[in-house]
Design a protein around this motif. Structure first.
Motif, PDB file in Angstrom:
ATOM      1  N   ALA A 200      75.606  -6.238  41.790  1.00 49.38           N
ATOM      2  CA  ALA A 200      74.588  -6.820  40.915  1.00 49.38           C
ATOM      3  C   ALA A 200      75.110  -8.090  40.254  1.00 49.38           C
ATOM      4  O   ALA A 200      74.395  -9.102  40.152  1.00 49.38           O
ATOM      5  N   LYS A 201      76.354  -8.049  39.818  1.00 54.98           N
ATOM      6  CA  LYS A 201      76.956  -9.235  39.187  1.00 54.98           C
ATOM      7  C   LYS A 201      76.963 -10.409  40.157  1.00 54.98           C
ATOM      8  O   LYS A 201      76.721 -11.558  39.766  1.00 54.98           O
ATOM      9  N   VAL A 205      72.937 -10.441  38.082  1.00 56.24           N
ATOM     10  CA  VAL A 205      72.253  -9.410  37.305  1.00 56.24           C
ATOM     11  C   VAL A 205      73.280  -8.568  36.560  1.00 56.24           C
ATOM     12  O   VAL A 205      74.366  -8.279  37.084  1.00 56.24           O
ATOM     13  N   ASP A 206      72.943  -8.167  35.359  1.00 57.32           N
ATOM     14  CA  ASP A 206      73.811  -7.280  34.583  1.00 57.32           C
ATOM     15  C   ASP A 206      73.651  -5.854  35.112  1.00 57.32           C
ATOM     16  O   ASP A 206      72.707  -5.152  34.761  1.00 57.32           O
ATOM     17  N   ALA A 212      67.737  -3.347  34.727  1.00 60.87           N
ATOM     18  CA  ALA A 212      67.963  -4.599  35.447  1.00 60.87           C
ATOM     19  C   ALA A 212      68.546  -4.330  36.833  1.00 60.87           C
ATOM     20  O   ALA A 212      68.192  -4.998  37.812  1.00 60.87           O
ATOM     21  N   ALA A 216      67.035  -5.421  40.562  1.00 63.71           N
ATOM     22  CA  ALA A 216      67.748  -6.156  41.612  1.00 63.71           C
ATOM     23  C   ALA A 216      67.728  -5.391  42.930  1.00 63.71           C
ATOM     24  O   ALA A 216      67.556  -5.976  44.006  1.00 63.71           O
ATOM     25  N   GLU A 219      64.366  -5.781  44.536  1.00 62.71           N
ATOM     26  CA  GLU A 219      64.177  -7.120  45.093  1.00 62.71           C
ATOM     27  C   GLU A 219      64.890  -7.291  46.419  1.00 62.71           C
ATOM     28  O   GLU A 219      64.358  -7.902  47.362  1.00 62.71           O
TER      29      GLU A 219
END
Length: 265
Positions: A200-201, A205-206, A212, A216, A219
């Motif tokens: 995610a990072k 994204v956190d 969150a 991700a 998506e």
């Protein structure tokens, strides 16, 4: 609920972090004697300190590459000497990490997915069976994945390996039923594991925010759950601990989803 794990001997392969550590913590909280197996000495030392503080009197960490059959045999020979040749619980949480579309994956990545996702478990079960058979009661819990039931085009090798692991586990449940050794599978959904948080990072994204993180995942891979957030490792541990316990006295050959509602069929 008392799970009947006090003084039970338990091995968690991949227990140094993530869902494996969360499971090991639940076993320790119930008074089990827990050994965690992994590759990182630092992670194992940290896990052992944690488990000892939770009441696991003989908690220990054993460094091993489960891709090496001799190393796996050595781990269980060590445990046999420590635990009078008996083992109540074996939990395998290690899985393959290969991601990528079908046309992008190399032969080596396919082979690696099966090696990491299936053969490590096979070696651990094979080495542990004499100890499990000697114990008064015994359980095996293997970690699969919800993607075996809800496919993603970005995870063909990972999903194939997890499907194979699920099939082998089902076969083991049949083989070991006569010994009353129960074998079950846990299929986590999108869990905020160290690797998924790291991914995610990489896409900005956190990953420590489960909402969150799920956004991700939706998506990039398609929405994998009815719930709007990713799961947490500590939401997997209690399910695995129950399956590994004496309280689970008649469930074998089952595949339990812990996935936020991704599959109700």
């Amino acid at each position: 609920m008392d799970l009947g794990l006090a003084n039970a001997t338990a091995v968690v392969v991949g227990g140094g972090r993530g869902m494996g550590l969360a499971t090991a913590r639940c076993l320790a909280d119930e008074g089990a004697r827990v050994a965690v197996v992994g590759r990182s000495r630092d992670a194992l030392d940290s896990a052992v300190a944690d488990l000892t503080g939770r009441g696991s009197a003989d908690a220990l960490g054993l460094v091993a590459d489960i891709g090496d059959a001799a190393a796996v045999d050595e781990v269980f020979a060590d445990l046999a000497a420590r635990w009078d040749g008996e083992l109540n619980v074996l939990i395998n949480t290690v899985g393959p990490g290969a991601a990528g579309g079908f046309e992008d994956l190399t032969d080596e990545q396919w082979h690696r997915a099966v090696e990491d996702g299936v053969m490590g478990m096979v070696r651990c079960v094979r080495s542990a069976l004499p100890l499990l058979r000697k114990a008064q009661w015994a359980r095996i819990v293997n970690f699969s994945a919800h993607s075996t039931q809800r496919q993603s085009v970005m995870l063909p090798a990972y999903t194939a390996a997890k499907s194979m692991l699920t099939s082998v586990s089902k076969n083991l449940s049949l083989l070991l039923a006569k010994d009353e050794i129960l074998v079950n599978v846990v299929s986590p959904g999108s869990i905020a594991s160290e690797s998924l948080v790291g991914w995610a990072k990489s896409v900005g994204v956190d990953g420590n925010d489960p909402y969150a993180l799920m956004g991700a995942i939706a998506e990039h891979f398609g929405h994998p759950a009815q719930m709007p957030r990713a799961g947490l490792p500590e939401e997997i541990g209690p399910v695995a601990a129950f399956l590994a316990s004496r309280r689970n006295s008649y469930m074998t050959g089952a595949n339990i989803n812990v996935d936020g509602g991704s599959d109700f069929t």
